[in-house]
Structures are given as C-alpha cells and as structure tokens.
Design an enzyme around this catalytic site. Structure first.
Site, PDB file in Angstrom:
ATOM      1  N   LYS A 255      47.083  27.912  55.475  1.00 14.66           N
ATOM      2  CA  LYS A 255      47.769  29.130  55.036  1.00 14.66           C
ATOM      3  C   LYS A 255      46.858  30.003  54.180  1.00 14.66           C
ATOM      4  O   LYS A 255      47.269  30.556  53.175  1.00 14.66           O
ATOM      5  CB  LYS A 255      49.038  28.756  54.255  1.00 14.66           C
ATOM      6  CG  LYS A 255      50.025  27.931  55.075  1.00 14.66           C
ATOM      7  CD  LYS A 255      51.274  27.584  54.303  1.00 14.66           C
ATOM      8  CE  LYS A 255      51.078  26.336  53.483  1.00 14.66           C
ATOM      9  NZ  LYS A 255      52.295  25.876  52.801  1.00 14.66           N
ATOM     10  N   CYS A 256      45.619  30.148  54.606  1.00 10.29           N
ATOM     11  CA  CYS A 256      44.591  30.862  53.850  1.00 10.29           C
ATOM     12  C   CYS A 256      44.198  32.129  54.609  1.00 10.29           C
ATOM     13  O   CYS A 256      44.357  32.212  55.822  1.00 10.29           O
ATOM     14  CB  CYS A 256      43.378  29.933  53.701  1.00 10.29           C
ATOM     15  SG  CYS A 256      41.916  30.677  52.970  1.00 10.29           S
ATOM     16  N   GLY A 257      43.662  33.099  53.893  1.00 10.38           N
ATOM     17  CA  GLY A 257      43.177  34.313  54.539  1.00 10.38           C
ATOM     18  C   GLY A 257      42.048  34.042  55.522  1.00 10.38           C
ATOM     19  O   GLY A 257      41.785  34.849  56.406  1.00 10.38           O
ATOM     20  N   PHE A 258      41.372  32.906  55.381  1.00 10.43           N
ATOM     21  CA  PHE A 258      40.279  32.546  56.285  1.00 10.43           C
ATOM     22  C   PHE A 258      40.716  31.596  57.401  1.00 10.43           C
ATOM     23  O   PHE A 258      39.887  31.137  58.184  1.00 10.43           O
ATOM     24  CB  PHE A 258      39.131  31.891  55.498  1.00 10.43           C
ATOM     25  CG  PHE A 258      38.499  32.813  54.491  1.00 10.43           C
ATOM     26  CD1 PHE A 258      37.913  34.010  54.878  1.00 10.43           C
ATOM     27  CD2 PHE A 258      38.489  32.474  53.149  1.00 10.43           C
ATOM     28  CE1 PHE A 258      37.324  34.860  53.948  1.00 10.43           C
ATOM     29  CE2 PHE A 258      37.902  33.312  52.207  1.00 10.43           C
ATOM     30  CZ  PHE A 258      37.322  34.515  52.608  1.00 10.43           C
ATOM     31  N   THR A 259      42.009  31.302  57.490  1.00 11.91           N
ATOM     32  CA  THR A 259      42.507  30.337  58.475  1.00 11.91           C
ATOM     33  C   THR A 259      42.108  30.716  59.902  1.00 11.91           C
ATOM     34  O   THR A 259      41.852  29.839  60.730  1.00 11.91           O
ATOM     35  CB  THR A 259      44.037  30.177  58.354  1.00 11.91           C
ATOM     36  OG1 THR A 259      44.331  29.697  57.037  1.00 11.91           O
ATOM     37  CG2 THR A 259      44.594  29.202  59.371  1.00 11.91           C
TER      38      THR A 259
END
Length: 158
Positions: A35-39
């Site tokens: 659930k990360c911006g880099f996922t």
C-alpha cells in the site's frame, strides 16, 4: 558473515530456507509494501524477473510494515495482492523487519555493506540491493529508483 549466502529467511509458506539456495545467481533483494506510492514498481520488478530469470537472476521480495503501516497484516493477503495485481512470481518472504532493534540479520548485513547516500538504515519501502553471483552486495538503490533503471547493472553482473 561474508556473503548473503550465510543467511536464512522465511518463505511465505513458513518454510525456512537459506540464501545459499541462490548461489551463483544475481539477486535483487527488495523490501516491499502493498500500500505504498512505489507499489507499482512490482510491475517493473516482475518484468525484470521474467526477462532475466533464465540467465541466473532472481528477485527476493521482503514485505515490511515498518514505514507508515503500508503492508497487509496477513501473509496470504500480501501474496494474493502481489500475484493478482502485478503477476508477481518471484520469491516473496514473510513480513520482515528491515530496520531498528528487531532488524532481520540479512538486512543488517545489507545495510552495513552498502550504506547508501543517506546512511545505513533503510529509509523507506522498495530500497533495493543488487548482489553478484559470489553473494556480495554490489549496489544499493533508493526507493525512487525504478526497476528499469537497474537493468543495465543486472546485465553487467549476469
């Protein structure tokens, strides 16, 4: 500890394995989060894995919940998310502490070998470590480094 081959890790299945099983392969070790911006980097990572796995390249994913709780609680949910949304087929491992007092010994080793520009500790999800066929850490990449930017280095070590 002299190489990454000296470490044991736990697969998503709960089985403990040693990184020696990947000896003579080029490894990209990544701390991941669902659930990360880099996922969306899972997509690029999977593409690299599919392109180079037959040449002795493997990606090892280590989900971590240490950065703003951006990982699911349940191991099955993590694996299902990665496979369903990004087609991840490279080895994923159990949730791992990549920094702090409870830091997994593998990540202690990685961060000591390649401290990076910002110091030793991992600062965020999707920090990547490239390991050569001899089990030595040769590069460290920031979370912002997209997988496709690593491709030339991977080819150099294959």
């Amino acid at each position: 500890m002299n190489t990454v081959y000296d470490f044991s890790v736990e697969k998503m299945s709960g089985e403990t394995t040693t990184l020696e099983n990947y000896s003579n392969q080029v490894m990209l070790i990544v701390n991941t989060a669902s659930k990360c911006g880099f996922t969306n980097q899972f997509e690029g990572l999977q593409k690299l894995y599919e392109t180079y796995q037959d040449q002795g390249f493997v990606i090892l994913g280590f989900p971590s919940d240490q950065f703003m709780n951006q990982e699911f609680e349940d191991q099955d949910e993590i694996l299902n998310f990665c496979q369903t949304n990004y087609g991840v087929s490279f080895p994923m491992h159990t949730k791992t502490n990549v920094k702090g007092k409870e830091q997994h010994p593998l990540f202690h080793y990685l961060t000591e070998e390649k401290k990076g520009m910002l110091g030793g500790e991992i600062k965020w999800n999707f920090t990547k470590f490239l390991v050569n066929r001899e089990g030595k850490v040769v590069e460290r990449y920031s979370p912002q480094t997209k997988p496709e930017k690593i491709e030339a280095d991977i080819k150099k070590y294959l």
